[in-house]
Design a protein around this motif. Structure first.
Motif: not given
Length: 441
Positions: A221-223, A231-232, A236-238, A259-260
């Protein structure tokens, strides 16, 4: 002021003045009201838990988590009624085990701390409201009832102030420990397993809390947010937890940050799970707007742990720039596995696509429409009617587009429906990476 009215309390347990003793008559009336309240405590706690879960959606994770919430609410409401009945100073209290455990679990699941604070505020308002009928039932003057209500509300407020500060500190300590120590150890162990290093299974499971002997579905999963929030990773964890709920996981997922803006995850299952509902998963991921997700197929044991991750990584190669903005792609989706293999050598794949599709391989809007119509036409077994229904087009429009698309393809290739279907699927996923720019000859 009557004999039962109490002095304003200081902030007990939080650095303020010590609370002043209540007059005997006031304590007697408060105890009477509190005993009435205590008889309704189980229902109050149950209804309050439901209210908190409705009001704060981030706390409604799964049934096990709701059970922890109920245990915390039950313990806190019992403590408050006990304080009121027995006139116990707040500074003598010890936090309940259930309240502390709930804060720890919130931190471990990376649910925002403000959700914990809000839960206590919602509970405080609800509990004070529950006090009214029991105070009203007292056999005393209206002035005395007011004093009792004021006193009980003050006790509840100060208890919530004390306990919420305590559990917030517990949350922060656990979150720092979880992200720091546990997170680093977890990432190292995960990379060791993926690199085929000799990692004792028992050590891995003890440190990560994740079993390797079951079935797994790997996720990446990534943004795609060009300006990611600080708090990206938490967001993603949620999303991963929501996907885990949709997939019907039998335990907690394993999540490790790359990574972040990127995380790897594995969904655990005690037995081989049925195929995941990709429409539901796309809906869940799509709600996050800036998140994208790729999944591998379910596989078992340590080899399966690696294989499903490799498939998720392969699917991500296909999801470089999905033309339709798809929020989630599975390695098992039609055409993804083949496209992921061809994505390993884009130069050769692009040359092959041009050989198969000819003029249809041009990166232009009109050719996009023709390619997609022909792709759907072939996937329906060359049915004009089904293609029209799927694409919401008139049957004659489909017939026209298919004819125009095939005119772009050489006569030698037109009968090779397999190559056509594969090339069209590759274009769908890899887009401009394998197409000829418009205007180039």
């Amino acid at each position: 002021m009557t004999a039962v009215q109490t002095e304003r309390w200081g902030a007990a347990g939080t650095g303020g003045n010590a609370e002043r003793p209540a007059p005997p008559r006031l304590k007697e009336l408060v105890a009477q009201a509190a005993m009435r309240l205590d008889r309704r405590q189980p229902k109050i706690a149950h209804d309050m838990s439901d209210l908190i879960a409705r009001e704060i959606r981030s706390l409604d994770v799964d049934q096990a988590f709701l059970d922890l919430l109920r245990a915390s609410v039950d313990a806190n409401t019992k403590t408050i009624t006990h304080i009121l009945i027995n006139d116990i100073p707040i500074e003598r209290l010890q936090p309940t085990t259930a309240a502390v455990e709930y804060a720890l679990r919130l931190a471990q699941r990376d649910i925002p701390a403000n959700s914990l604070v809000r839960a206590y505020n919602v509970g405080k308002d609800d509990f004070i409201e529950q006090i009214f009928p029991d105070v009203q039932a007292l056999e005393c003057s209206a002035e005395e009832k007011f004093a009792v209500l004021q006193h009980m509300s003050s006790v509840v407020g100060r208890y919530i102030d004390w306990i919420s500060q305590y559990v917030f500190e517990v949350y922060e300590e656990e979150r720092n420990r979880w992200v720091g120590t546990q997170g680093n150890v977890r990432a190292t162990l995960v990379h060791d397993v993926l690199s085929r290093r000799n990692v004792p299974v028992r050590e891995f499971e003890q440190e990560t809390g994740y079993r390797l002997d079951g079935h797994h579905i790997g996720l990446i999963i990534w943004s795609v947010d060009p300006a990611p929030a600080p708090d990206e990773l938490r967001m993603l964890t949620q999303v991963v937890w929501k996907v885990a709920a949709v997939a019907g996981c039998t335990a907690s997922p394993l999540i490790t940050a790359v990574d972040r803006m990127t995380a790897w995850a594995w969904l655990p299952f005690a037995a081989k799970p049925p195929p995941v509902d990709m429409e539901q998963i796309r809906h869940v991921v799509g709600q996050a707007r800036t998140s994208r997700l790729c999944l591998g197929l379910a596989d078992a044991g340590v080899p399966g742990f690696r294989r499903t991750h490799e498939q998720a990584r392969a699917a991500r190669r296909v999801a470089i720039s999905p033309a339709d903005g798809t929020a989630a792609i599975s390695f098992g989706d039609e055409g993804v596995a083949i496209a992921s293999l061809l994505a390993n050598d884009l130069e050769s794949t692009s040359a092959w696509v041009v050989e198969v599709l000819g003029g249809l391989a041009v990166d232009a809007e009109n050719m996009d429409l023709l390619r997609e119509t022909l792709r759907v036409f072939l996937s329906t077994g060359e049915s004009y009617t089904d293609t029209a229904a799927l694409m919401n087009l008139h049957r004659n429009t489909v017939r026209y587009r298919v004819s125009k698309a095939l005119e772009q393809v050489s006569t030698a290739i037109r009968t090779n429906r397999v190559d056509l279907a594969v090339a069209l699927n590759v274009c769908r996923f890899l887009g401009a990476n394998v197409l000829t720019p418009a205007g180039r000859k």
